[in-house]
Write an enzyme that holds these catalytic residues in place. Structure first.
Site, mmCIF file in Angstrom:
data_model
loop_
_atom_site.group_PDB
_atom_site.id
_atom_site.type_symbol
_atom_site.label_atom_id
_atom_site.label_comp_id
_atom_site.label_asym_id
_atom_site.label_seq_id
_atom_site.Cartn_x
_atom_site.Cartn_y
_atom_site.Cartn_z
ATOM 1 N N ARG A 110 0.828 -1.220 0.000
ATOM 2 C CA ARG A 110 0.000 0.000 0.000
ATOM 3 C C ARG A 110 0.859 1.266 0.000
ATOM 4 N NH1 ARG A 110 -2.950 -3.045 3.764
ATOM 5 N NH2 ARG A 110 -2.185 -1.828 5.540
ATOM 6 N N TYR A 149 9.672 -22.566 13.796
ATOM 7 C CA TYR A 149 10.579 -21.456 13.473
ATOM 8 C C TYR A 149 11.208 -21.647 12.091
ATOM 9 C CZ TYR A 149 14.289 -17.976 14.106
ATOM 10 O OH TYR A 149 15.124 -16.899 13.966
ATOM 11 N N ARG A 190 19.949 -19.167 24.554
ATOM 12 C CA ARG A 190 20.988 -19.198 23.517
ATOM 13 C C ARG A 190 22.329 -19.508 24.169
ATOM 14 N NH1 ARG A 190 19.409 -14.620 19.008
ATOM 15 N NH2 ARG A 190 17.567 -13.904 20.094
#
Length: 325
Positions: A110, A149, A190
């Protein structure tokens, strides 16, 4: 160095670890930044220093929901990126990748805005080709625990290229390899944050498998430079392009370096490998070097020192309440 023309830039996932550093860099470059986040893994703390800046706007919003605003560029970083968080609510992770990408691609369409997808090295799965080049199609388990994921990001890439081909949207796709640095979530699961937190606490340092698996770690400042180079690069180069540090290290070497840099005496403890955990991961960044003139500059030891300083300071604030720095 500021650009001649100031742009209005939307950063979806802007209060996250990488997103907040991107907001910093864009503000520094003279742009107006709209930081969009639902705080699932992002945090207001990460952007607190920007809140009073006249060109920074913080919007709480979930990218799954429709979005209407005028923007020149969009960075889509909206998705939890650590296994601990993305596998906790796998359906939500998939929805964020797929519906979130649709929302932002529609907005880009848009606005006739450029849009960049922060994809991931996880699209390569447990690779049978080493190092990984962008042309490698991957070895992904579509029904495993990481699939929400891995396949979510693969589907997001598909959507980006279909919007490019069918609707002429100006897209960029980068595949991010392991990134670390200040503002990482201390409990995101992590490997670097885990090991630093454990070393600073003086407890056991957890190593999965025998620690022989390899990773390539890119310092966050280098990654941000690569992402911005891609956004500002030629329109005829949509990617995908690997962004990461090709220096490969075993998890055991990483743990030993962190232990040395923190001055910790923590013992190593070995646990079984998680499902579908890749054994080797290293980006081939030939394309990024050739097309974006980009390469990482921060060595692992230097990057780890800065990251350890951040975690140490966070820890002191928690312990003493008022001490900072």
């Amino acid at each position: 160095m500021g650009h001649l023309q100031s742009k209005r830039i939307l950063v979806a996932g802007g209060a996250g670890f990488i997103g907040s550093h991107l907001c910093d860099a864009l503000i520094q470059d003279g742009h107006e930044v709209i930081c969009l986040d639902n705080y699932y893994t992002g945090s207001r703390e990460n952007v607190r220093h920007l809140i009073d800046h006249p060109r920074f706007f913080l919007v709480e919003h979930d990218v799954e929901a429709p979005l209407e605003m005028a923007v020149d560029e969009i960075y889509n970083l909206a998705c939890p990126a650590s296994p601990k968080h993305y596998s906790r609510r796998p359906i939500k992770t998939l929805r964020t990748n797929v519906l979130g990408s649709l929302t932002l691609l529609e907005l880009a369409s848009r606005n006739q805005a450029k849009i960049l997808l922060a994809s991931t090295s996880e699209v390569y799965g447990d690779p049978e080709v080493h190092p990984q080049r962008e042309g490698y199609l991957g070895n992904v388990n579509p029904i495993g625990r990481r699939a929400c994921y891995d396949e979510g990001k693969r589907c997001a890439e598909t959507l980006f290229f279909d919007y490019h081909r069918e609707k002429g949207v100006n897209i960029r796709v980068v595949r991010i390899f392991n990134t670390y640095g200040p503002r990482m979530n201390h409990d995101d699961g992590r490997v670097i944050s885990n090991l630093i937190v454990q070393a600073l606490a003086g407890g056991e340092m957890t190593i999965y498998g025998k620690g022989k698996q390899t990773r390539s770690f890119c310092y966050v400042d280098d990654l941000i430079e690569g992402m911005m180079a891609m956004m500002n690069g030629p329109d005829l180069f949509p990617g995908p392009v690997n962004l990461g540090n090709p220096a490969e290290t075993t998890i055991l070497e990483l743990a030993a370096l962190i232990r040395a840099l923190t001055g910790s005496a923590s013992p190593f403890v070995f646990k079984s490998l998680p499902e579908d955990d890749p054994m080797r991961r290293r980006p081939d960044i030939t394309l990024a070097r050739e097309r974006l003139n980009w390469r990482p500059k921060t060595g692992l030891e230097e990057g780890l020192r800065r990251t350890i300083d951040f975690f140490r300071s966070e820890r002191e604030q928690e312990v003493y309440g008022t001490i900072s720095g």
